[in-house]
Design an enzyme around this catalytic site. Structure first.
Site, mmCIF file in Angstrom:
data_model
loop_
_atom_site.group_PDB
_atom_site.id
_atom_site.type_symbol
_atom_site.label_atom_id
_atom_site.label_comp_id
_atom_site.label_asym_id
_atom_site.label_seq_id
_atom_site.Cartn_x
_atom_site.Cartn_y
_atom_site.Cartn_z
ATOM 1 N N SER A 71 18.789 18.612 15.781
ATOM 2 C CA SER A 71 19.108 19.770 16.412
ATOM 3 C C SER A 71 20.626 20.295 15.914
ATOM 4 C CB SER A 71 19.391 19.649 18.184
ATOM 5 O OG SER A 71 19.905 18.679 18.422
ATOM 6 N N LYS A 111 20.891 26.537 17.864
ATOM 7 C CA LYS A 111 21.388 27.673 18.735
ATOM 8 C C LYS A 111 20.967 29.006 18.197
ATOM 9 C CE LYS A 111 22.894 24.746 21.930
ATOM 10 N NZ LYS A 111 22.560 25.107 23.325
ATOM 11 N N GLU A 113 27.751 32.379 27.970
ATOM 12 C CA GLU A 113 28.405 31.208 28.342
ATOM 13 C C GLU A 113 28.315 30.098 27.330
ATOM 14 O OE1 GLU A 113 25.251 31.487 28.815
ATOM 15 O OE2 GLU A 113 24.665 29.694 28.397
HETATM 16 C C1 LIG Z 1 23.340 20.302 18.500
HETATM 17 C C2 LIG Z 1 22.828 20.671 20.079
HETATM 18 N N1 LIG Z 1 21.609 19.832 20.270
HETATM 19 C C3 LIG Z 1 21.311 20.080 21.643
HETATM 20 C C4 LIG Z 1 22.066 20.769 22.465
HETATM 21 C C5 LIG Z 1 21.550 20.974 23.870
HETATM 22 O O1 LIG Z 1 20.963 22.268 24.375
HETATM 23 P P1 LIG Z 1 19.580 22.312 24.480
HETATM 24 O O2 LIG Z 1 18.927 21.373 25.229
HETATM 25 O O3 LIG Z 1 19.395 23.532 25.146
HETATM 26 O O4 LIG Z 1 18.674 22.401 22.893
HETATM 27 C C6 LIG Z 1 23.240 21.507 22.266
HETATM 28 C C7 LIG Z 1 24.025 22.367 23.170
HETATM 29 O O5 LIG Z 1 25.144 22.588 22.829
HETATM 30 C C8 LIG Z 1 23.626 21.278 20.696
HETATM 31 O O6 LIG Z 1 24.779 21.879 20.240
#
Ligand SMILES: Cc1ncc(COP(=O)(O)O)c(C=O)c1O
Lengths: 271, 408
Positions: B389, B100, B122
């Site tokens: 992620s 993020k 948000e």
């Molecule tokens: C660690 C992590 N992965 C994935 C996501 C999902 O978001 P996005 O699909 O935009 O990557 C989030 C959202 O809070 C997250 O904290």
């Protein structure tokens, strides 16, 4: 039948030197049975055109008051089909007062944009104001609406550039809805001198009547706006009133009248 | 309308001037937002190619975030799964613990270059809120974060983190009191305070140009992966896997590879209690096109077009819409979208913690669950890269609670 009701009403008002009073309520708020009596009551109190909200779960251009109205309506079982049925029922007694449906695109897509426009035509809807559909995103809805003689009313804002005003002026029919404030429906500050300056400017680009909404709360507001605009649109105060009477919905039609009548009088005293 | 491989290779994967990816995206917003969006668009299109801006962005990613993030060979897990070699792109090692921050650094810099002293955001689980509060603190910007009232209760550690970082957290009581309502409220704030306020959206959703600019800031992930994979195993990966909430970590990894059609890409949505139930958050797998939060995209709604309440064990995937570029990639057949259930994600959460010594975020665990399935069908000389992620520290309370363990 439906195609010219808005223009006819605007022409008649102009001929008599008066301005349009346009109330907004959410269809089905708080229950489906209040809507048609409320519409008739508002006409009796001097409404020229009725804007009827099609409730949507995520109305991000509206303030909290209107969002709660939409939430109550959805919880009370109102559907898009139900909105069209309410207009049909209203039309049984009133063939003259234009009705504009205001809302967001997703429920229309869910019904099918063509099916929705067919429904509008069949039930006696005159115009559509789709908050999240600027002219740039015109698609099948616009074609279907035009083919059925429905007016498409667009918004203009204090931040709208002249280039966009020209585009909006081309797209809009019936009237233009000028959002008098930065912000959402139900914001509090309204500067009427600022608004009248802006209206004079917009008339260079816009040939249809210009009506003003967002922030009109009192009879003085309505009259001040109507002294330069072609109409005053009143929403949040009415929806607040509905909210105050959720437990006593039969009182709603009369309560709406007691807000609208002084507005009508103040606006006509100007004329 | 799936395209041929030749067509997929020759596309430029950029939105048109109105921000459309094919039929999707665009700017389905009230007129009150149009001026702000075109100002943002103009600023972005200019700064995107501004060497000073890019230099500052890259420098922040290096010294504040800790980039490049490593590409890690999960050897023990690969063996255990018994198929392709599995690699993790370690976004969990970033400052604040997830991908993020790539985006919030980019957008906060845009705010700074656009002369806006106040930023709003948000947040669902609070990850994007924390990442926004973090960069706002560093740049000395006022920061307000909207968060669904239910999420404020469920995610109190992140609420406290944001406060420590000097942000104001506003609980949102409307609607379903979760992420989508926080987004509505942030848009309202923005319309009202647009002169001095920059809205930092947390994913590739929303009206144009957000899906494009959030993608571009996250694309550093895929760009690094291109050279890292060449360096580590001499070719591009055979497959990429990432979880999809709004879709920012996924598109960030996929985008630089879109023309390289020999690389298969898989987005994993939250299948919750199962795609055949109504309790999931998988619009691409089982929703339909509509309009939400300013863009045309796949979403979850009822037969009357009202936006559905979603369910996922992971708050970050619990969103009824998805970024419009994913909708486009699905329709043209460039990307595959699949689901992983709560249970599959939880199993992967435990397995990767034990086998690799990495506690993944619950969002990421969805991608891991599918990585395992996919790798098992592939040969040992093939490679699959999963976007790690985020790290799971934020989720240990949720997992413990589900397993009846009290941590306090
Ligand atoms: C660690 C992590 N992965 C994935 C996501 C999902 O978001 P996005 O699909 O935009 O990557 C989030 C959202 O809070 C997250 O904290």
């Amino acid at each position: 039948m439906s195609s010219n009701r808005i223009q006819q009403r605007m022409d008649a008002l102009k001929a008599s030197g008066r301005k349009a009073l346009i109330p907004y309520i959410v269809a089905g708020d708080p229950t489906p049975s209040v809507t048609v009596p409320a519409m008739h009551a508002m006409v009796e109190a001097g409404a020229d055109i009725i804007e009827l909200g099609m409730p949507f779960s995520d109305p991000f251009a509206d303030g909290p008051v209107n969002q709660r109205g939409a939430e109550r309506a959805i919880a009370g079982g109102m559907t898009l089909r139900g909105v069209l049925d309410a207009v049909s029922e209203f039309r049984q007694k009133d063939q003259d007062t234009p009705v504009v449906l205001m809302g967001y695109l997703n429920p229309l897509i869910a019904m099918g944009e063509v099916a929705f426009c067919d429904g509008c035509q069949a039930s006696g809807v005159d115009g559509l104001l789709i908050v999240d559909m600027p002219p740039e995103e015109e698609g099948s809805l616009v074609q279907a609406a035009k083919a059925r003689g429905l007016d498409l009313i667009y918004l203009a804002a204090p931040t709208t550039t002249d280039a966009r005003l020209a585009t909006i002026g081309q797209a809009t029919s019936g009237y233009l809805y000028y959002v008098s404030l930065k912000g959402i429906t139900g914001s509090s500050k309204l500067d009427t001198t600022e608004v009248s300056k802006r209206i004079e400017h917009m008339r260079q680009h816009i040939s249809v009547p210009i009506c003003v909404g967002f922030g009109i709360r009192t009879a003085e507001d309505a009259a001040a706006i109507a002294s330069t605009a072609d109409g005053s649109i009143v929403g949040t105060v009415l929806v607040s009133q509905v909210e105050a009477l959720v437990n006593d919905p039969t009182k709603i039609p009369e309560a709406l009248q007691s807000i609208l009548k002084p507005m009508r009088d103040a606006m006509d005293a100007n004329a | 309308m799936a395209l041929t491989e030749h067509e997929l290779r020759s596309l430029d994967y950029e939105p048109d001037a109105g921000g459309h990816f094919g039929d999707y995206g665009g700017r389905y917003v009230s007129e009150t937002l149009m001026a702000a969006l075109s100002e943002l668009d103009q600023n972005y299109q200019k700064l995107k190619n501004d060497p000073d801006f890019q230099r500052e962005f890259d420098a922040d990613l290096a010294s504040f975030v800790g980039r490049p993030s490593p590409l890690y060979h999960a050897e023990r897990w690969s063996k255990a799964v018994g198929g392709a070699q599995i690699y993790f792109k370690r976004e969990d090692l970033n400052h604040t613990g997830a991908h993020k921050v790539n985006n919030t650094i980019g957008q906060a810099l845009l705010a700074k270059y656009s002369g806006k002293p106040r930023v709003i955001a948000e947040t669902g689980a609070g990850q994007h809120g924390v990442a926004t509060a973090t960069v706002a603190a560093r740049l000395g910007l006022e920061c307000v974060v909207y968060m669904g009232a239910d999420d404020v209760e469920r995610q109190s550690p992140n609420v406290y983190r944001m406060k420590l970082l000097g942000a104001k957290v506003v609980p949102v009581e409307s609607g379903s009191r979760t992420l989508k309502d926080a987004l509505n409220e942030a848009m309202r704030d923005w319309v009202t305070n647009v002169d001095d306020t920059f809205y930092i959206i947390g994913t590739v959703a929303g009206p144009a140009p957000y899906p494009q600019l959030v993608r571009d800031f996250n694309a550093v992930v895929g760009r690094e992966l291109k050279w890292q994979s060449k360096e580590l195993f001499g070719k591009y990966p055979d497959a990429l896997v990432a979880c999809v909430g709004g879709g920012s970590n996924a598109i960030g990894m996929f985008y630089p590879f879109l023309k390289d059609t020999e690389v298969a890409v898989y987005g994993v949505e939250a299948a919750g209690r199962g795609l055949s139930t109504n309790e999931h958050a998988a619009p691409l797998c089982s929703g339909r096109p509509g309009v939400l939060h300013g863009a045309k995209t796949y979403l979850m709604d009822n037969s009357d077009g009202q936006i559905a309440h979603t369910h996922s064990v992971s708050a970050g995937l619990d969103y009824p819409g998805v970024g419009p570029e994913h909708a486009y990639l699905k329709d043209i057949g460039r990307a595959n979208y699949v689901g992983a259930t709560d249970d599959e994600a939880l199993a992967a959460f435990h397995e990767v913690s034990k086998v690799e010594g990495i506690i993944p975020a619950l969002e990421t665990a969805h991608a891991l669950a599918y990585t395992k399935k996919l790798a098992a069908t592939m040969r040992p000389d093939q490679t699959v890269v999963c976007n790690m992620s985020g790290r799971g520290d934020k989720d240990i309370f949720t997992v413990a609670k589900m397993e009846g363990i009290s941590l306090t």
